[in-house]
Enzyme design. Structure first.
Site: not given
Ligand code: F6R
Length: 612
Positions: A2, A27, A74, A100-101, A485, A489, A492, A508, A607
């Site tokens: 948010c 956000r 969000w 937000n929260g 990672e 990627k 998502e 395994h 984000k």
């Molecule tokens: C994936 C991604 C998330 C963040 C996670 C932590 O591409 O961006 O998995 O890495 O939400 O976010 P931060 O780094 O802001 O604590």
């Protein structure tokens, strides 16, 4: 999650609010709204969907006034809908708020308020705040907010306006980020979730702390505690400029940010490597050599991509500093007993610096006596402020929801720390330190060389394998993180099934997944795990799986075991996760683009995850 924005001033209020929301859209982006004071009345306009939908709704009927608040959501409580979108109002529509929260005791408060006659219109926890402020309103919004918040448990950044207090914005913070933008020209002020929202208007800000409230008018900003005691703030200068948060000709922020990595990595190093010396200048580290020598364990505290950056450095720290390192996602770590003590150094990694799970785990670590080092991108963020020391990664604003440049810069920052720790503890000799630092200084150029030389090839491979719907990502040692990672990627942003696995674990269980339909991406760099990794590729190809290997330039052997090879420049094995992460990002990006996905704002995500 948010984004909130508030404005008082002479500009076109709705335009200012929309500009802020556009910058905050990463956000959350399931619904949005604005509330503006127009001729002594609060006017609220909301829409389900992205900011662009709200813009369409507002076209031709923009409320005009000099005070307003706005929100991009969000969803946590109640599905995305116009009804659940913020701003929320009290029964009579005198007060409007954005939040937000999470209000943890909202059900209890809501029932009490309903019994007292308050009429609710949405399913959100937020609406409770509007009615609570209404209940305690007796001619002074500031007092009503302060009194109402006394009953609230949970996290909030909240901004309120009232038509009976025109010209005033009241904001408060408890665990959710909030920043005040001080107008560069007289007669205007701003409030927002993070600096990106106010970048185009001002660089002067107050960072609001937990338990603080702000009373804003066009000419005055007063910061107080929630109990009403005045707080003196110093002005914080935002270094990022507005252009850094633009797409700059790229189709998406994500691809722009992937290509920005050489620059971001150079910024992460900055002046921290002292000439040709085997010494580092980590100015805000704040952890004495004596303490670093006493550390018996390192615990990485992070979520998602940031935790995979932590895994990369787990390998380096154990190998080069001989210190045991534990990595677990912060959402789990915060609930585990006996993980921290006085001899544990917690390293909190967070791009945004506001991730709720990370912050909770950090607080738990501190309560148990651990010291904390923050690795973050956002100056003055909560993660930075709640740590003993901080290494800013200086990667510049990362807007794409999928983290890219922050990942490689986080690894780089921690590798610098790793060399420092090894020198202090005597586990890295000065000659070895000099060699590693030389290797690190070359990484930005090598990243550039890779992007210039291989990006088109990765795009070609994405086209070749476009119809592959299931992926396995494999890696060993320093590249277990690369596998995790890479899989994250593509999940998502392309919405494809992908598993990240330690290559040695295949037999395994996961080997059963391998068929001709499965694509396997594997990081196989030269080093102690090379032979075994080749063995894993053979197991996969024997079962019909298609293999794309990320391997070093000049490695001829690999061609026998892979259908396709992406070449990365050679570096020390412990440094190689920085380079191997980049092809994984590019591959996911190009596949997602072929599928026409909403790459910068993937479904269901946001984000900055500021709720647990
Ligand atoms: C994936 C991604 C998330 C963040 C996670 C932590 O591409 O961006 O998995 O890495 O939400 O976010 P931060 O780094 O802001 O604590």
């Amino acid at each position: 999650m948010c984004g909130i924005m508030g404005y008082l001033g002479e500009r076109d209020t709705v335009e200012v609010l929309l500009e802020g929301l556009r910058r905050l859209e990463y956000r959350g982006y399931d619904s949005a709204g604005v509330a503006v004071l127009v001729d002594g009345k609060v006017e609220v306009v909301k829409a389900k969907g992205k900011i662009s939908v709200l813009e369409e709704v507002l076209e031709g009927k923009k409320p005009e006034g000099s005070v307003g608040i706005a929100h991009t959501r969000w969803a946590t409580h109640g599905p995305p809908s116009k009804k659940n979108a913020h701003p929320h109002a009290d029964c009579k529509g005198h007060i409007a708020i954005v939040h937000n929260g999470i209000i943890e005791n909202y059900l209890e408060l809501r029932e009490k308020l309903q019994a007292e006659g308050h009429k609710f219109r949405s399913e959100t926890d937020t609406e409770t705040l509007a009615h609570l402020f209404e209940k305690y309103y007796d001619g002074d919004l500031e007092k009503a907010v302060r009194r109402g918040l006394k009953e609230v448990k949970g996290s909030y950044a909240v901004v309120a306006i009232s038509d009976r207090d025109p010209g005033v914005l009241i904001a408060a913070r408890q665990y959710s980020p909030l920043i005040v933008g001080l107008g560069e020209k007289p007669g205007e002020n701003f409030v927002a979730s993070d600096p990106s929202a106010i970048l185009s208007f001002t660089r002067k800000a107050y960072l609001i702390d937990n338990g603080e409230m702000v009373v804003l008018t066009r000419d005055r900003v007063e910061v107080k505690t929630l109990a009403g005691k005045a707080v003196k703030k110093s002005v914080f200068h935002i270094e990022w400029d507005a252009e850094m948060a633009e797409k700059g000709g790229h189709k998406h922020f994500m691809i722009k940010e992937i290509f920005e990595q050489p620059h971001a990595l150079r910024e992460t190093i900055g002046e921290r490597i002292a000439g040709g010396e085997a010494a580092l200048k980590l100015d805000r580290l704040n952890l004495t050599d004596a303490y670093l020598r006493r550390v018996k364990k390192v615990a990485i505290i992070a979520c998602g991509t940031a935790s995979y950056a932590g895994m990369a450095v787990q390998y380096a720290l154990e190998k080069l500093c001989g210190v045991p390192v534990m990595v677990d996602v912060a959402s789990e770590l915060q609930h585990r007993e006996c993980v921290f003590d006085k001899e544990t150094l917690g390293i909190a990694i967070s791009q945004s610096g506001e991730t709720a799970d990370t912050l909770q785990a950090m607080r738990m670590a501190r309560r148990q006596g651990a010291k904390l080092l923050a690795i973050t991108n956002v100056i003055g963020s909560s993660v930075a402020r709640e740590s003993n020391g901080v290494l800013y990664i200086h990667a510049g604003p990362e807007i794409g929801v999928a983290s890219t440049k922050a990942y490689t810069s986080q690894i780089m920052a921690m590798l610098l720390f790793c060399v420092h720790l090894g020198l202090v503890r005597g586990t890295i000799k000065p000659t070895a330190a000099r060699r590693l630092l030389r290797g690190m200084k070359r990484l930005p150029d090598q990243a550039e060389e890779f992007l210039e030389g291989e990006a088109a090839h990765v795009e070609e491979l994405a086209r070749k394998y476009k119809d592959v719907m299931r992926y396995l990502y494999l890696g060993r040692g320093a590249h277990y993180c690369t596998a995790m990672e890479g899989a994250l990627k593509i999940k998502e942003i392309a919405y494809l099934d992908a598993e990240g696995y330690a290559a040695g674990e295949m037999k395994h269980g996961p080997l059963a997944l391998v068929t001709e339909e499965v694509g396997v991406l594997s990081a196989v760099v030269e080093g102690p795990h090379y032979e075994k990794s080749i063995g894993n590729l053979q197991e996969i190809r024997a079962r019909g799986g298609k293999v794309i290997a990320v391997a070093n330039e000049g490695d001829e052997e690999i061609q026998k075991y892979a259908d396709d090879v992406i070449r990365i420049p050679k570096t020390e094995e412990v440094l190689s996760p920085v380079l191997a992460g980049i092809p994984m990002q590019l591959y996911a990006y190009y596949v997602a683009d072929l599928w026409d996905r909403e790459i910068d704002q993937p479904r269901n995500l946001a984000k900055s995850v500021t709720v647990e």
